[in-house]
Design a protein around this motif. Structure first.
Motif, PDB file in Angstrom:
ATOM      1  N   PHE A 184       5.267   0.886 -26.807  1.00 19.69           N
ATOM      2  CA  PHE A 184       6.434   0.471 -26.627  1.00 19.69           C
ATOM      3  C   PHE A 184       7.056   0.533 -25.332  1.00 19.69           C
ATOM      4  CE2 PHE A 184      11.062   2.091 -26.662  1.00 19.69           C
ATOM      5  CZ  PHE A 184      11.519   0.973 -27.226  1.00 19.69           C
ATOM      6  N   VAL A 185       6.634   1.300 -24.452  1.00 22.53           N
ATOM      7  CA  VAL A 185       6.926   1.460 -22.995  1.00 22.53           C
ATOM      8  C   VAL A 185       6.487   0.403 -22.153  1.00 22.53           C
ATOM      9  CG1 VAL A 185       6.500   2.782 -20.814  1.00 22.53           C
ATOM     10  CG2 VAL A 185       6.921   4.151 -22.924  1.00 22.53           C
ATOM     11  N   SER A 186       5.287  -0.050 -22.546  1.00 22.67           N
ATOM     12  CA  SER A 186       4.597  -1.114 -21.873  1.00 22.67           C
ATOM     13  C   SER A 186       5.453  -2.487 -22.118  1.00 22.67           C
ATOM     14  CB  SER A 186       3.229  -1.565 -22.336  1.00 22.67           C
ATOM     15  OG  SER A 186       2.489  -0.256 -21.864  1.00 22.67           O
ATOM     16  N   TYR A 187       5.979  -2.446 -23.308  1.00 26.10           N
ATOM     17  CA  TYR A 187       6.613  -3.843 -23.687  1.00 26.10           C
ATOM     18  C   TYR A 187       8.042  -3.796 -23.032  1.00 26.10           C
ATOM     19  CZ  TYR A 187      10.281  -6.427 -26.415  1.00 26.10           C
ATOM     20  OH  TYR A 187      11.053  -7.396 -26.530  1.00 26.10           O
ATOM     21  N   ILE A 188       8.741  -2.428 -23.050  1.00 23.36           N
ATOM     22  CA  ILE A 188       9.983  -2.559 -22.404  1.00 23.36           C
ATOM     23  C   ILE A 188      10.000  -2.534 -20.909  1.00 23.36           C
ATOM     24  CG2 ILE A 188      12.039  -0.937 -21.670  1.00 23.36           C
ATOM     25  CD1 ILE A 188      11.950  -2.008 -24.581  1.00 23.36           C
TER      26      ILE A 188
END
Length: 304
Positions: free
Chosen positions: A287-291
């Protein structure tokens, strides 16, 4: 015989209206036409048997009964959504992430990211909570939330958590009905005009109050207090007053004019916070990578 109950969608849209207290903004957030949204609210009022929304030529707002219904129904619908997420997670190989977003940040942009993320990562179920910063950090410490999004504000101690930078947030002065303002605008000018602010119990209120105490020679003329940037924005659109709001939030709401850059500026870094020991760590990292990719953040920023 039991009377007909409101549908879940009607209740969810009513909660959306309660957040924005504006039919145009609420319909846009619900992704339906304003006429369809208005019809749903009328139908809900018929089923409940009480007027929930006061309508006039100047706009609309919740009635006292509507405010009470909003307070009672919001946690119930949230609990139902949580229950559904949990049941779906038990039925397959699905990791459930509980995500907290800061009320004063405005969740409209983050909600769009969450919806897109879930659409393209079917193995992750998301539960979203919109909360005040202090309560959100408390929930993170108690493992009630897996990851949260918030400003880095001086009163908040975030040293105990992993943090991932994803953007800088600029606050601007939004005053669509005040004339004769020149940009950039000073703290004295802002304080000399009627002001709408965040509720006094919010960290953001304390931060803005400190800004005026340092950079303004006069105390701000606060005339109204609200819990969300949506309500502040709509109030400023209906009255001759201004407020300090995130520029990114205004853009997400389709506002391109009526705001002014500040001098001195207010730029706040935004972070995603989480625990490295969280059992959902792999899903959190995804999720962090996507954001960060969404905001074009490179590795160097993540080390701030």
């Amino acid at each position: 015989m039991m009377s007909e109950l409101p549908s879940i969608q009607q209740l969810k849209n009513f909660i959306t209206y309660g957040k924005y207290q504006n039919f145009t903004s609420a319909a846009r957030a619900a992704n339906i036409t304003q006429s369809a949204f208005s019809f749903q609210m009328k139908r809900l009022e018929e089923l409940v048997g009480i007027q929930l929304i006061e309508r006039s030529n100047r706009g609309s707002h919740l009635t006292k009964d509507g405010e009470l219904f909003y307070e009672r129904i919001s946690p119930l619908v949230s609990e139902l959504e949580t229950c559904l997420c949990d049941i779906r997670a038990l039925s397959g190989d699905i990791e459930t992430l509980s995500v907290g977003t800061m009320l004063s940040l405005g969740d409209v942009q983050m909600n769009r990211h969450l919806a897109y993320f879930q659409k393209h990562h079917h193995s992750a179920a998301l539960r979203v909570y919109n909360m005040e910063a202090r309560e959100m950090l408390q929930w993170l410490s108690e493992d009630k939330l897996d990851i949260i999004s918030l400003f880095e504000l001086p009163p908040l101690d975030i040293s105990a958590y992993e943090k991932a930078f994803f953007c800088n947030e600029d606050l601007v002065y939004y005053a669509p009905h005040l004339d004769g303002l020149e940009e950039p605008i000073t703290a004295d000018t802002i304080a000399s005009n009627p002001l709408a602010q965040y509720s006094p119990q919010y960290v953001m209120h304390d931060y803005i109050d400190h800004y005026f105490s340092v950079y303004s020679s006069v105390r701000p003329k606060t005339q109204a207090w609200f819990s969300t940037p949506y309500a502040i924005m709509n109030y400023c659109q209906q009255n001759r007053m201004g407020s300090l709001l995130p520029k990114r939030f205004l853009h997400a709401m389709g506002v391109e004019r009526g705001y002014y850059d500040l001098i001195p500026p207010i730029t706040l870094p935004c972070y995603l916070l989480y625990k490295k020991t969280n059992p959902n760590y792999n899903a959190i990292q995804l999720f962090v990578s996507y954001i960060q990719e969404t905001y074009h953040v490179y590795d160097a920023h993540d080390k701030q």
